[in-house]
Scaffold this active site. Structure first.
Site, short mmCIF file in Angstrom:
data_model
loop_
_atom_site.label_atom_id
_atom_site.label_comp_id
_atom_site.label_asym_id
_atom_site.label_seq_id
_atom_site.Cartn_x
_atom_site.Cartn_y
_atom_site.Cartn_z
N ASP A 276 -68.07 41.10 -7.49
CA ASP A 276 -66.81 40.52 -7.01
C ASP A 276 -66.83 39.03 -7.29
O ASP A 276 -67.88 38.38 -7.18
CB ASP A 276 -66.64 40.76 -5.51
CG ASP A 276 -66.39 42.23 -5.17
OD1 ASP A 276 -65.90 42.95 -6.06
OD2 ASP A 276 -66.70 42.64 -4.05
N ASP B 297 -60.60 46.28 -7.69
CA ASP B 297 -60.08 46.35 -6.32
C ASP B 297 -58.57 46.15 -6.30
O ASP B 297 -57.84 46.87 -5.62
CB ASP B 297 -60.76 45.30 -5.44
CG ASP B 297 -62.24 45.55 -5.28
OD1 ASP B 297 -62.67 46.70 -5.43
OD2 ASP B 297 -62.97 44.57 -5.01
#
Length: 206
Positions: free
Chosen positions: A157, A171
């Site tokens: 991330d 995501d």
């Protein structure tokens, strides 16, 4: 002496019966058995999924190569920027202690979306499912191939916005695709290209 001449038309006895009027049953039966209009949207679904998967993979590789772990790179002051973290959980760092289960869930989502897409005829459903599929594949690859090991890999991330947990392209694709699918369901748009409200009204008219 007169001769009998053949008549032009044979005499038809009048029985008093009128021809039966055609019924609408064959037409209704044909309409019920007819296939939904529109072409199959599996190619569209797969194309969207492939683009998002490639974009997710590329951005993760760039983030790992050029951003140090937990280093802050501002884009809009302190509100938005890049910060590299390794996430063992689901989207937005949820369920961090269930990495192996999330891997199996992601694999099941991929299989389910592909099976649904084989008969899909709605363009918008194809877009939504393509976004979910691309995002699920992006994070699934991380969980399989990244450290600390297969089925336990941590997802990369790197996008930080406000107080939201750090996330990635996959995501975002999953969340946006899911929102689109919920909206389509609420407003009655079916995966086969029809709309439930219009379908019911046409049946009542028939």
């Amino acid at each position: 002496m007169s001769e009998d001449r053949p008549t032009d038309h044979a005499a038809v006895p009048d029985t008093g019966d009128e021809p039966a009027a055609p019924t609408a049953e064959p037409a209704l039966a044909a309409a019920e058995t007819a296939k939904p209009a529109g072409r199959r949207r599996l190619p569209t679904l797969l194309a969207i999924a492939a683009v998002l998967f490639g974009l997710d993979l590329l951005t993760k590789c760039l983030a790992v190569a050029y951003i140090k772990p937990y280093e802050w790179i501002p884009i809009i002051g302190d509100f938005a920027g890049f910060r590299l973290v390794r996430n063992p959980g689901a989207a937005f760092s949820m369920a961090t202690g269930m990495t192996w289960l999330l891997t199996l869930v992601a694999a099941a989502v991929v299989i389910g979306v592909i099976r649904i897409g084989r008969t899909l005829r709605s363009l918008w459903w194809g877009i939504g499912l393509g976004m979910v599929l691309g995002g699920a594949l992006g994070n699934l690859v991380d969980r399989i191939f990244r450290s600390p090991g297969p089925l336990q890999g941590h997802v990369v991330d790197f996008v930080a916005v406000g107080s939201f947990p750090v996330f990635n392209v996959a995501d975002s694709a999953i969340v946006c695709g899911a929102i689109l699918l919920v909206a389509l369901t609420v407003f009655g748009f079916e995966p086969d290209g029809t709309r439930s409200g219009r379908k019911h009204s046409s049946e009542e008219t028939a």
